[in-house]
Design a protein around this motif. Structure first.
Motif: not given
Ligand code: NAP
Length: 248
Positions: A97-103, A149-150, A152
């Motif tokens: 899992f990854s927040a969009i800023e960290e993808v 969330p996270a 995506s």
């Protein structure tokens, strides 16, 4: 007579977790099973040993399903070992899992390579061998409807699996090969342990929202897959069954 007597099944990612339970369930119902693994040889051999000790037939075959030649070799190993192919369960999967800023591109490629390309490559190889009455079961996830969330990228891979399964259900129907999806909710496995979800607040929150009031276990998913693999599900194709204790 058991419902999968005389059938031959390949289960990808069957060295542990949901895949191992699926392999055991198909063998209990009479299928000869190819227990695929990527790196966990000991895990796959333990699954084979449990099946054989119970009087079933199984072999362990190493293959990274995201590599075309290896996916092809996996299917050919099944036909060589047991003479035919009736069932493919595309269970191999990775989740991160990854927040969009960290993808990152690496995160995207890792997940899409195994979860989507792996399904396509194993299915392509299997489609050449499956005959009338063949069954493909793809393991997706209830996450596609929860919008966690996270997730995506991971959720995107499973949405792709759902779309691919719908297309292949129609494409392979003239050959009387069925394609269905099982979408688990949260399940306690080696993978969810390693991801730190088992025992976490996240698990507690999921259980609180689950009408049947507990986390899923691999066998909860395996029995649904065994049904879809068998002729008892002969009139089902293009279906998605959510196996989640009621959480949606
Ligand atoms: P797990 O415990 O992490 O096991 C994953 C399996 O996939 C292992 O056997 C692993 O093999 C195999 N695998 C990984 N990469 C592979 C590759 N490139 N080629 C072939 N096999 C590969 O996972 P799980 O929790 O049982 O999940 C199984 C499936 O259910 C996945 O598709 C997952 O997305 C889906 N799912 C899980 C949950 C859940 O809560 N657990 C919920 C919804 C959906 P090695 O060990 O040999 O590397």
């Amino acid at each position: 007579m058991s419902k999968l007597d005389g059938k031959v099944a390949v289960v990808t990612g069957a060295s542990k977790g949901i895949g191992a339970a699926i392999a055991r369930a198909l063998a209990k119902d009479g299928a000869a099973v190819v227990v695929n693994y990527a790196s966990s040889k000991a895990g796959a051999e333990a699954v084979v040993a449990a099946i054989t000790a119970a009087g079933g037939r199984a072999v362990a075959v190493q293959a990274d399903v995201s590599q075309a030649a290896q996916a092809q070799a996996l299917i050919e190993a099944a036909v060589e070992a047991f003479g035919r192919l009736d069932v493919l369960v595309n269970n191999s999967g990775v989740y991160e899992f990854s927040a969009i800023e960290e993808v990152t591109e690496a995160h995207y490629r890792r997940l899409f390579d195994v979860n989507v390309l792996g399904v396509l490559l194993a299915t392509r190889a299997a489609a050449r061998h499956l005959g009338e009455g063949g069954s493909i079961v793809n393991i997706s996830s209830a996450i596609t409807r929860v919008n966690t969330p996270a997730a995506s990228v991971y959720s995107g891979t499973k949405g792709a699996v759902n779309a691919i399964s719908g297309v292949l259900a129609n494409e392979l129907a003239p050959r009387r090969i069925r394609v269905n999806v099982v979408s688990p909710g949260f399940v306690v496995t080696e993978g969810t342990h390693a991801a730190g979800i088992v025992g976490s607040e996240m698990e507690a929150g999921l259980v609180a929202q689950t009408p049947l009031g507990r986390s899923g276990q691999p066998d909860d998913i395996a029995s649904v897959v065994a049904f879809l693999a068998s002729d008892e599900a002969r009139w089902l194709t293009g279906e998605e069954i959510t196996a989640s204790g009621g959480i949606r």
